[in-house]
Design an enzyme around this catalytic site. Structure first.
Site, PDB file in Angstrom:
ATOM      1  N   GLU A 143      18.774  28.570 -17.139  1.00  0.00           N
ATOM      2  CA  GLU A 143      19.090  29.946 -17.538  1.00  0.00           C
ATOM      3  C   GLU A 143      18.177  30.873 -16.749  1.00  0.00           C
ATOM      4  O   GLU A 143      16.969  30.620 -16.640  1.00  0.00           O
ATOM      5  CB  GLU A 143      18.850  30.117 -19.045  1.00  0.00           C
ATOM      6  N   GLU A 148      16.169  41.925 -19.245  1.00  0.00           N
ATOM      7  CA  GLU A 148      16.067  41.671 -20.673  1.00  0.00           C
ATOM      8  C   GLU A 148      15.043  42.610 -21.282  1.00  0.00           C
ATOM      9  O   GLU A 148      13.909  42.701 -20.823  1.00  0.00           O
ATOM     10  CB  GLU A 148      15.665  40.235 -20.970  1.00  0.00           C
TER      11      GLU A 148
HETATM   12  C1  LIG Z   1       8.723  40.409 -22.925  1.00  0.00           C
HETATM   13  O1  LIG Z   1       8.315  39.179 -23.459  1.00  0.00           O
HETATM   14  C2  LIG Z   1       7.238  39.285 -24.364  1.00  0.00           C
HETATM   15  C3  LIG Z   1       6.838  37.888 -24.750  1.00  0.00           C
HETATM   16  O2  LIG Z   1       7.929  37.190 -25.306  1.00  0.00           O
HETATM   17  C4  LIG Z   1       7.666  40.114 -25.563  1.00  0.00           C
HETATM   18  O3  LIG Z   1       6.577  40.302 -26.427  1.00  0.00           O
HETATM   19  C5  LIG Z   1       8.167  41.466 -25.093  1.00  0.00           C
HETATM   20  O4  LIG Z   1       8.704  42.155 -26.193  1.00  0.00           O
HETATM   21  C6  LIG Z   1       9.248  41.265 -24.054  1.00  0.00           C
HETATM   22  N1  LIG Z   1       9.670  42.552 -23.516  1.00  0.00           N
HETATM   23  C7  LIG Z   1      10.942  42.836 -23.335  1.00  0.00           C
HETATM   24  C8  LIG Z   1      11.200  44.131 -22.648  1.00  0.00           C
HETATM   25  O5  LIG Z   1      11.854  42.113 -23.710  1.00  0.00           O
END
Ligand SMILES: *[C@@H]1O[C@H](CO)[C@@H](O)[C@H](O)[C@H]1NC(C)=O
Ligand SMILES: *[C@@H]1O[C@H](CO)[C@@H](O)[C@H](O)[C@H]1NC(C)=O
Ligand SMILES: *[C@@H]1O[C@H](CO)[C@@H](O)[C@H](O)[C@H]1NC(C)=O
Ligand SMILES: *[C@@H]1O[C@H](CO)[C@@H](O)[C@H](O)[C@H]1NC(C)=O
Ligand SMILES: *[C@@H]1O[C@H](CO)[C@@H](O)[C@H](O)[C@H]1NC(C)=O
Ligand SMILES: *[C@@H]1O[C@H](CO)[C@@H](O)[C@H](O)[C@H]1NC(C)=O
Ligand SMILES: *[C@@H]1O[C@H](CO)[C@@H](O)[C@H](O)[C@H]1NC(C)=O
Ligand SMILES: *[C@@H]1O[C@H](CO)[C@@H](O)[C@H](O)[C@H]1NC(C)=O
Length: 384
Positions: A143, A148
């Protein structure tokens, strides 16, 4: 003599500026180009509840998404993909807000360069969008999470999720410019957090992305590794959006997953692209309090919480490294790349339970338990 000196100096300076771009760089052919009126031509829509991420959404058919204005083309010629922000679910404990989960006929593989230009990404408390890819069997075939974000987070996360044995090298040993958050891509490490590199700029997701006029995400997958870039609107390479991109001349990638620590041929099969937006869900709930107050699932009933829950996409372009030869697929992505697993196109991608984009959790996740409890309580009240 003076002019000879000037010419030599100019030549030296110019040579220094163009650095790695050269005539020997690989060249690319456009093979898949969702854009404008053709955007939705080569995608399938998954319909039903969000089984794998347990989000509070109902994924509608393409026809319903069109009729309800969840997918459209705006006056700028950009594609809108959004969550329903007009229907009230107030008072309905089991309400699932209408949304979209679409996956491509086309599958990316080694040798592909992908570009995604957007001016807005979905955000807001409880909103969890992603643009990502997965192989036919999850997580065995890999994946790749390209875009995200979740809730009010500010920086995009790039990540990989795999079986055991694929890692990102230790901090400081990669050419990437992003911040390394975790190194093990194995889906059973840290609740399927994946190996994650965070973009260093807050313009890469959420309100900051929209305020900056968006930008371009790029993925280059070749035998050396998987490179991913985020370019904000003011730093997009000059060879974009031409149809002759030359990534060898771009700055270092934001995230780089080298094949030296992850055998890409072993861990990644051709990948179906997925664009989806869910609400809360296992990951949204798990990190909710990091950026939002209160209770995630309280938000879903009120439509105005979803006014920013939309993608506005200028284009998606996928290129194949061909060096001038014919690509292995016909342009528009109607045919499959050679080497694609038979039967994998057109069917729903097989993600594992709790698969997909974020931290995967055991099958009976928090929201499932919450839903079951709500049902039990509702049933109890009805009986009384
Ligand atoms: C990025 O990953 C971190 C660790 O899982 C998480 O705390 C954070 O919310 C994530 N940020 C986004 C933009 O998804
Ligand atoms: C394209 O050209 C580059 C540079 O000459 C070479 O490294 C690469 O293997 C070639 N790729 C293909 C698919 O022929
Ligand atoms: C509550 O929401 C569910 C899921 O969206 C829907 O099927 C149901 O019809 C709604 N109930 C009422 C009373 O509107
Ligand atoms: C993969 O792409 C990167 C970035 O352009 C380049 O440095 C590297 O040489 C490429 N590897 C192969 C095997 O073509
Ligand atoms: C969030 O609110 C819902 C509905 O008001 C409630 O059922 C649930 O228990 C709350 N969850 C948490 C974690 O407080
Ligand atoms: C819904 O969201 C869109 C942006 O996607 C916005 O233009 C609109 O004003 C919002 N509210 C309603 C009631 O449609
Ligand atoms: C969810 O997971 C199941 C079981 O692995 C899989 O068959 C299905 O295709 C997945 N759904 C989506 C939308 O990926
Ligand atoms: C990881 O993948 C395996 C299948 O290989 C699956 O059984 C397991 O539930 C997954 N774990 C998580 C946390 O997603």
């Amino acid at each position: 003599m003076f002019s000879t000196f000037v010419i030599s100096a100019v030549t030296i300076v110019a040579a220094a500026l163009v650095k790695s771009a050269s005539a020997a760089d690989p060249t690319y052919s456009l093979v898949f180009n969702p854009q404008g009126a053709n955007f939705f031509n080569n995608w399938n829509f998954y319909t039903g509840i969000d089984t794998n991420n347990t989000g509070n959404v109902f994924y509608v058919t393409q026809q319903d998404a069109e009729n309800q204005g969840l997918i459209s083309l705006n006056s700028a010629g950009n594609t809108i993909i959004k969550v329903d922000n007009t229907t009230s679910g107030v008072g309905n404990m089991t309400f699932g807000r209408n949304s979209v989960y679409m996956f491509s006929d086309y599958q990316i593989q080694s040798g592909n360069l992908l570009l995604f230009d957007a001016v807005h990404l979905p955000f807001g408390c409880s909103v969890w969008p992603a643009f990502w890819s997965q192989g036919p069997v999850w997580p065995d075939d890999g994946e790749i999470d390209i875009i995200e974000g979740v809730n009010m987070a500010t920086n995009n996360n790039f990540s990989l999720h795999t079986l055991d044995g694929c890692t990102h090298p230790a901090a400081g040993s990669s050419i990437e410019t992003g911040n390394l958050l975790s190194t093990d891509c194995f889906n059973q490490t840290a609740h399927n957090m994946g190996c994650v590199v965070e973009a260093p700029t807050p313009a890469s997701y959420g309100a900051g992305f929209a305020a900056g006029g968006g930008g371009v995400f790029a993925v280059l997958w070749n035998d050396t590794g998987i490179s991913m870039w985020f370019f904000d609107r003011s730093s997009i390479p000059q060879d974009l959006p031409t149809d002759s991109p030359d990534p060898a001349g771009w700055p270092n990638p934001t995230a780089f997953f080298p094949s030296s620590s992850c055998n890409l041929e072993q861990f990644f099969k051709p990948q179906t692209l997925v664009l989806d937006i869910t609400i809360c869900g296992n990951f949204g709930l798990a990190v909710f309090s990091q950026t939002c107050p209160g209770n995630c699932t309280d938000l879903v009933q009120t439509p105005s919480n979803y006014d920013n829950a939309f993608f506005e996409i200028s284009y998606i372009k996928v290129f194949e490294e061909t060096n001038g030869s014919s690509p292995s697929v016909t342009p528009e992505g109607t045919a499959l790349p050679t080497g694609t697993q038979p039967g994998s196109s057109g069917s729903t991608p097989s993600g594992g339970s709790g698969s997909s984009t974020g931290a995967g959790f055991p099958t009976l996740s928090v929201p499932t338990i919450v839903s079951l409890l709500s049902l039990a309580i509702a049933f109890f009240i009805l009986k009384v």
